[in-house]
Design an enzyme around this catalytic site. Sequence first.
Site, PDB file in Angstrom:
ATOM      1  N   GLY A   1       5.801   9.897   2.802  1.00 23.22           N
ATOM      2  CA  GLY A   1       4.798   9.043   2.339  1.00 23.22           C
ATOM      3  C   GLY A   1       4.848   7.774   3.208  1.00 23.22           C
TER       4      GLY A   1
ATOM      5  N   GLY B   1       9.055   6.865   3.636  1.00 21.87           N
ATOM      6  CA  GLY B   1      10.068   7.922   3.752  1.00 21.87           C
ATOM      7  C   GLY B   1       9.794   8.928   4.505  1.00 21.87           C
TER       8      GLY B   1
ATOM      9  N   ASP C   1      15.179  13.072  -6.200  1.00 18.11           N
ATOM     10  CA  ASP C   1      15.368  12.274  -5.199  1.00 18.11           C
ATOM     11  C   ASP C   1      15.590  10.789  -5.837  1.00 18.11           C
ATOM     12  OD1 ASP C   1      15.322  11.369  -2.643  1.00 18.11           O
ATOM     13  OD2 ASP C   1      13.084  11.384  -2.395  1.00 18.11           O
TER      14      ASP C   1
HETATM   15  P1  ADP Z   1       8.522   8.091   0.284  1.00 14.25           P
HETATM   16  O1  ADP Z   1       7.721   9.175  -0.590  1.00 14.25           O
HETATM   17  O2  ADP Z   1       7.899   8.413   1.670  1.00 14.25           O
HETATM   18  O3  ADP Z   1       9.846   8.126   0.226  1.00 14.25           O
HETATM   19  P2  ADP Z   1       8.149   5.779  -1.327  1.00 14.25           P
HETATM   20  O4  ADP Z   1       7.301   5.904  -2.636  1.00 14.25           O
HETATM   21  O5  ADP Z   1       9.615   6.096  -1.828  1.00 14.25           O
HETATM   22  O6  ADP Z   1       7.640   6.901  -0.275  1.00 14.25           O
HETATM   23  O7  ADP Z   1       7.845   4.527  -0.797  1.00 14.25           O
HETATM   24  C1  ADP Z   1       8.746   4.039   0.368  1.00 14.25           C
HETATM   25  C2  ADP Z   1       9.149   2.487   0.633  1.00 14.25           C
HETATM   26  O8  ADP Z   1       7.916   1.713   0.115  1.00 14.25           O
HETATM   27  C3  ADP Z   1      10.010   2.134  -0.687  1.00 14.25           C
HETATM   28  O9  ADP Z   1      11.124   2.546  -0.398  1.00 14.25           O
HETATM   29  C4  ADP Z   1       9.933   0.658  -0.931  1.00 14.25           C
HETATM   30  O10 ADP Z   1      10.567   0.001  -0.258  1.00 14.25           O
HETATM   31  C5  ADP Z   1       8.351   0.691  -0.783  1.00 14.25           C
HETATM   32  N1  ADP Z   1       7.649   0.757  -1.892  1.00 14.25           N
HETATM   33  C6  ADP Z   1       7.084   1.856  -2.499  1.00 14.25           C
HETATM   34  N2  ADP Z   1       6.405   1.721  -3.511  1.00 14.25           N
HETATM   35  C7  ADP Z   1       6.092   0.365  -3.560  1.00 14.25           C
HETATM   36  C8  ADP Z   1       5.447  -0.527  -4.535  1.00 14.25           C
HETATM   37  N3  ADP Z   1       4.987  -0.156  -5.537  1.00 14.25           N
HETATM   38  N4  ADP Z   1       5.696  -2.035  -4.450  1.00 14.25           N
HETATM   39  C9  ADP Z   1       6.439  -2.331  -3.457  1.00 14.25           C
HETATM   40  N5  ADP Z   1       7.059  -1.501  -2.738  1.00 14.25           N
HETATM   41  C10 ADP Z   1       6.830  -0.230  -2.789  1.00 14.25           C
HETATM   42 MG    MG Z   2      11.135   7.559  -1.083  1.00 12.50          MG
END
Ligand code: ADP
Ligand code: MG
Length: 311
Positions: free
Chosen positions: A48, A45, A160
């Site tokens: 992260g 995103g 969010d």
């Molecule tokens: P950010 O804070 O950068 O938005 P996220 O935590 O939303 O990061 O994670 C980005 C993407 O990674 C998510 O939209 C999802 O597709 C994938 N993702 C995140 N956590 C997991 C998980 N525990 N298992 C599988 N896919 C995940």
């Molecule tokens: Mg996210």
Amino acid sequence: HTVLGKLTEIMIKNPDISPSENLPDKDPSMFHKRYLKWMKDLGEGHFGKVTLYLYDPANDRTGEPVAVKALKQEDGNVESWMKEIEILKSLYHSNIVKYKGCCTELGGQVVQLIMEYLPKGSLKDYLPKRKLSMPQCLMFAQQICEGMEYLHSKRYVHRDLAARNVLVDSDNLVKIGDFGLTKYIPEGEIYYRVREHGDSPVFWYAIECLKENKFSFSSDVWSFGVTLYEILTRCDPRKNPPMKFKEMMEEPQGQMTVMVLIKLLERNRRLPCPKDCPPEVKMLMEQCWAADPRQRPTFRSLIEKFEGIRR
Ligand code: ADP
Ligand code: MG
């Protein structure tokens, strides 16, 4: 014998010097970087990046798959990153992704967040590939409300909530999975004020968030309404909120600024009703988007309404 007895006694009185704190091997939430085997990138995103690793201390591929989240840029906001880890660590709910631990590099610098891996990814990855039935959509929606009600009971605002931040465990279970913008609202206060919009997900934001930077429990309910819209359109990229709002603009060529979005919302323009959306659900969605935050339902009342509709 007596020395050992004495030591045990001291440790019981001072839990922070007990061996499990000093020897990371004994602490199941301490993950060692050298045992993490890269498998694939899962997504990223604004802040992260999430990667799938096999945590394999025995080095025989019998280890467990884990999702590892790290700050995208080394110079990112370390303080808010540590907050995100602390928040997830404190949450226990069936509709919230499970925290497993941390991975610290020598010197305790780069800290990665280790969480359970959900192979089906986010709703945004999952829904376009499936023909999810309306009852399943409503079940997912209710589960998001359950996770959110729990979060609010701890006085956190999510800020969010969106399909990209909801993870799919199975056809019957979803979990909220990204707490990067989550903030604590102290007792007695009703909103959190941010300084800048920056890379904000503005098309999921309530009108008062756009106008006054005020984030409250009710502004999460607005974002839930947008998330519900995404679920009902099965996350079809041609119908996603940014796209739809841009279509609603008078001059589609122009840049979609926050000002233009505010004007649209002030004229009571909202996302369109997804096709096949039952009228009771359409009403719920519209209540979530009430201009006055006080008129919006709470997650508790949304859960009750979904229970009624699904019966
Ligand atoms: P950010 O804070 O950068 O938005 P996220 O935590 O939303 O990061 O994670 C980005 C993407 O990674 C998510 O939209 C999802 O597709 C994938 N993702 C995140 N956590 C997991 C998980 N525990 N298992 C599988 N896919 C995940
Ligand atoms: Mg996210």
